[in-house]
Design an enzyme around this catalytic site. Structure first.
Site, PDB file in Angstrom:
ATOM      1  N   GLU A 223       2.191 -11.412  -2.936  1.00 18.12           N
ATOM      2  CA  GLU A 223       1.959 -11.262  -1.489  1.00 18.12           C
ATOM      3  C   GLU A 223       1.151 -12.468  -1.062  1.00 18.12           C
ATOM      4  O   GLU A 223       0.070 -12.711  -1.620  1.00 18.12           O
ATOM      5  CB  GLU A 223       1.165  -9.990  -1.150  1.00 18.12           C
ATOM      6  CG  GLU A 223       1.984  -8.721  -1.215  1.00 18.12           C
ATOM      7  CD  GLU A 223       1.202  -7.495  -0.718  1.00 18.12           C
ATOM      8  OE1 GLU A 223       0.340  -7.628   0.184  1.00 18.12           O
ATOM      9  OE2 GLU A 223       1.460  -6.404  -1.252  1.00 18.12           O
TER      10      GLU A 223
ATOM     11  N   ASN B 146       0.315  -1.472  -6.990  1.00 18.19           N
ATOM     12  CA  ASN B 146      -0.035  -2.461  -5.973  1.00 18.19           C
ATOM     13  C   ASN B 146      -1.535  -2.456  -5.692  1.00 18.19           C
ATOM     14  O   ASN B 146      -2.109  -1.382  -5.478  1.00 18.19           O
ATOM     15  CB  ASN B 146       0.699  -2.124  -4.665  1.00 18.19           C
ATOM     16  CG  ASN B 146       0.290  -3.031  -3.517  1.00 18.19           C
ATOM     17  OD1 ASN B 146       0.630  -4.205  -3.500  1.00 18.19           O
ATOM     18  ND2 ASN B 146      -0.471  -2.499  -2.567  1.00 18.19           N
ATOM     19  N   GLU B 147      -2.159  -3.614  -5.716  1.00 20.08           N
ATOM     20  CA  GLU B 147      -3.565  -3.781  -5.287  1.00 20.08           C
ATOM     21  C   GLU B 147      -4.451  -2.631  -5.743  1.00 20.08           C
ATOM     22  O   GLU B 147      -5.190  -2.040  -4.937  1.00 20.08           O
ATOM     23  CB  GLU B 147      -3.662  -3.937  -3.768  1.00 20.08           C
ATOM     24  CG  GLU B 147      -2.970  -5.174  -3.260  1.00 20.08           C
ATOM     25  CD  GLU B 147      -3.298  -5.532  -1.804  1.00 20.08           C
ATOM     26  OE1 GLU B 147      -3.858  -4.705  -1.068  1.00 20.08           O
ATOM     27  OE2 GLU B 147      -2.994  -6.676  -1.420  1.00 20.08           O
TER      28      GLU B 147
ATOM     29  N   ASN C 204       0.822  -1.207   0.000  1.00 20.48           N
ATOM     30  CA  ASN C 204       0.000   0.000   0.000  1.00 20.48           C
ATOM     31  C   ASN C 204       0.866   1.271   0.000  1.00 20.48           C
ATOM     32  O   ASN C 204       0.490   2.297  -0.568  1.00 20.48           O
ATOM     33  CB  ASN C 204      -0.930   0.004   1.220  1.00 20.48           C
ATOM     34  CG  ASN C 204      -1.934  -1.141   1.176  1.00 20.48           C
ATOM     35  OD1 ASN C 204      -2.179  -1.726   0.133  1.00 20.48           O
ATOM     36  ND2 ASN C 204      -2.517  -1.468   2.325  1.00 20.48           N
TER      37      ASN C 204
HETATM   38  O1  AHR Z   1       1.491  -6.801   3.304  1.00 20.36           O
HETATM   39  C1  AHR Z   1       0.626  -5.908   3.953  1.00 20.36           C
HETATM   40  C2  AHR Z   1      -0.320  -5.211   3.007  1.00 20.36           C
HETATM   41  O2  AHR Z   1      -1.236  -6.133   2.505  1.00 20.36           O
HETATM   42  C3  AHR Z   1       0.278  -4.598   1.780  1.00 20.36           C
HETATM   43  O3  AHR Z   1       0.732  -3.307   1.988  1.00 20.36           O
HETATM   44  C4  AHR Z   1      -0.871  -4.563   0.830  1.00 20.36           C
HETATM   45  O4  AHR Z   1      -0.449  -4.659  -0.514  1.00 20.36           O
HETATM   46  C5  AHR Z   1      -1.743  -5.710   1.273  1.00 20.36           C
HETATM   47  O5  AHR Z   1      -3.048  -5.312   1.421  1.00 20.36           O
HETATM   48  O1  AHR Z   2      -6.127  -7.202   2.076  1.00 20.19           O
HETATM   49  C1  AHR Z   2      -6.361  -5.821   2.245  1.00 20.19           C
HETATM   50  C2  AHR Z   2      -5.692  -5.288   3.482  1.00 20.19           C
HETATM   51  O2  AHR Z   2      -6.556  -5.445   4.590  1.00 20.19           O
HETATM   52  C3  AHR Z   2      -5.370  -3.835   3.460  1.00 20.19           C
HETATM   53  O3  AHR Z   2      -4.100  -3.558   2.933  1.00 20.19           O
HETATM   54  C4  AHR Z   2      -5.383  -3.464   4.897  1.00 20.19           C
HETATM   55  O4  AHR Z   2      -5.633  -2.102   5.086  1.00 20.19           O
HETATM   56  C5  AHR Z   2      -6.491  -4.318   5.436  1.00 20.19           C
HETATM   57  O5  AHR Z   2      -6.241  -4.704   6.751  1.00 20.19           O
END
Ligand code: AHR
Ligand code: AHR
Length: 520
Positions: free
Chosen positions: A322, A201-202, A101
């Protein structure tokens, strides 16, 4: 409710505690399974990049994890020596950075130049202040020290496409330009030639800074991809695939739309998966890798569909960049330094082993994976100012990363199963195998909570020669955790003689075992 075998009263009672949904297979003695091995039945070559990891500017992963300036435990560059040693032993083949993130509001120019003059900025992904003392040069220095392959993730949230392009130029170009002069001025003459670059990312997550819908992201990432590849045609690009699952969320559609825009430019589709045991249901939790298997298969189908009319030879692979167990330290209210500091137990280590089995069993399509993250933050290592301990999940990861290479074998496994609420039939024995230069490796999780499993391995070709080395990850009970100075969950080694076509191995309840043996 379905029983797949007869059961004893004692075991029935314990299984009721473990899971209200299924009665667990019980016989008077141990469970039995049979595995056929044919070294010519291969799935694909195991890409060593599946043993990657991830460091994000988050909590104590980078600052206070791999990098602790001024600590007596750090080297002259500020890197913690104990963390570096444990990283090397984990054989981290590639390392993703800077997020996560965090990447979606990271402006890389903030992290170069004299360290004391760098700007401190509000960090909104995790609610803190970013010092920027660790940037491109520090990351590449760490890469050099741990012998890993770098994998950068560009900012597709608040970042611009020329910012992404200029990062590639700064890092990889050999031309004489303003960007490369800046790099030289900052102490690095030669380009680093970083090959792997993530396009954000995401981006499907509403929690992401600069979140976009699939069309918006696909178009934006395409423009960045063009400029990045024109800057350096050798870069491999990774599209931000799905990370947002749940009822009514079209994660498959996200992947299809994004790949339709990006299929000519990307080499990988990034997917993320975190699993947990919030319901405290051991058998349901241990079935989590079935979810991973299914998402891999579905995504492979999407890739095949999207690339079906393209010239032959164009391949897009899956990067599970991830993945981990993560559910305890997850509250959205968590803010500050000590966040996401998950402490792992034996059942988590078993789930990690089944995830690694899943990557090996899909070796033809899963060509990259990154456990999230390396230290302190949902991590296999945990440090404080005085030292470090290895979490339970370190052990299966290290065993896989150090021993599984070559070809993944397509095993035929016959054995008892249980019925899980979410995924239907789940085998008690979860297995994968690799074969390289005469060396066979078998990766075996006995999911049974309280029964050992006798496994008979039958070679279809070749013969076992010499001794089998069995490395077992286990502990006193499934909730056992490690701590500073306490390794309740660890690796124990034993040997068994092996000859001819058959080998029998007993796998204790709730264990991961790796069998290594030569074939002739
Ligand atoms: O790895 C922790 C968080 O999980 C990362 O920042 C994000 O990409 C995901 O949601
Ligand atoms: O999987 C999404 C993750 O869940 C986000 O990065 C985090 O903010 C939440 O806890």
């Amino acid at each position: 409710m379905k029983a797949t075998n007869s059961f004893s009263r004692r075991a029935f009672c314990s299984s009721l505690v473990a899971t209200p949904f299924a009665v667990h297979a019980q016989t008077a003695g141990p469970q039995k399974a049979r595995v056929k091995i044919d070294t010519e039945r291969t799935i694909g070559e195991i890409d060593q990049k599946i043993y990657g990891n991830f460091v994000e500017h988050l909590g104590r992963c980078i600052e206070g994890g791999i990098f602790e300036e001024g600590s007596p435990l750090s080297d002259a560059d500020g890197f913690r020596k104990d963390v570096l040693e444990a990283t090397k032993k984990l054989n981290v083949t590639q390392l993703r950075w800077p997020g996560g993130n965090f990447a979606s509001n990271y402006h890389w120019k903030d992290g170069i130049g004299p360290r004391d003059q760098r700007q401190r900025r509000l960090e909104m992904a995790w609610g803190t202040v970013e010092s920027n003392r660790f940037g491109t040069h520090e990351f590449m220095k760490y890469i050099e020290k741990c012998g890993s392959e770098p994998y950068f993730c560009v900012n597709m949230g608040t970042g611009t496409i020329d910012e992404a392009q200029q990062w590639v130029e700064y890092v990889n170009s050999a031309e004489d330009t303003a960007m490369t002069r800046l790099r030289k001025q900052n102490g690095r003459a030669e380009p680093w030639k970083v090959k792997y670059w993530g396009l954000g990312n995401e981006m499907d997550g509403p929690w992401q800074m600069g979140h976009k819908d699939a069309e918006e992201y696909g178009k934006y990432a395409l423009e960045a991809a063009k400029l990045m590849k024109w800057t350096d045609p050798n870069v491999k690009l990774i599209a931000a695939g799905s990370s947002h699952y749940g009822q009514g969320i079209d994660w498959i559609g996200w992947n299809r739309t994004v790949l339709t825009h990006l299929r000519n430019h990307v080499d990988y589709l990034s997917l993320h998966l975190y699993v947990g045991n919030a319901a405290n249901n051991y058998y349901e939790f241990l079935a989590s890798s079935v979810d991973l298997d299914q998402r891999t298969k579905v995504s492979e189908g999407v890739i095949n569909g999207v690339t079906s009319e393209m010239p032959r030879g164009k391949k897009i692979y899956i990067a599970w960049d991830e993945w981990n167990v993560w559910y305890r330290a997850r509250g959205n209210k968590e803010r500050g330094r000590r966040i996401l500091e998950e402490r792992y137990n034996l059942e988590d280590a078993l789930v990690v082993a089944t995830f690694l089995n899943s990557f090996v069993n899909h070796a033809h399509i899963v060509k990259m994976a990154n456990m999230a993250q390396l230290v302190n933050v949902i991590a296999p290592m945990f440090s404080n100012e005085k030292g470090l301990f290895l979490q339970t999940i370190y052990h299966p990861l290290a065993l896989f990363a150090n021993h599984n290479k070559g070809m993944a074998l397509d095993l035929l496994v016959h054995g008892p199963k249980y019925e899980s609420r979410r995924f239907g039939d789940v085998p008690y024995l979860d297995a994968s195998s690799s074969f390289d230069n005469g060396a066979l490796v078998l990766n075996l999780v006995n999911r049974h909570l309280d029964q050992p499993m006798d496994v008979e391995f039958q070679l279809q070709d070749k013969s076992f020669t010499g001794e089998a080395v069995i490395s077992e990850v286990n502990g006193p009970d499934i909730k056992a955790e490690n701590d500073f100075g306490v390794q309740k969950v660890k690796v124990a080694e034993r040997r068994a003689s092996a000859s001819g076509k058959m080998l029998s191995v007993r796998l204790p309840a709730h264990s991961f075992s790796m069998v290594r043996v030569k074939l002739g």
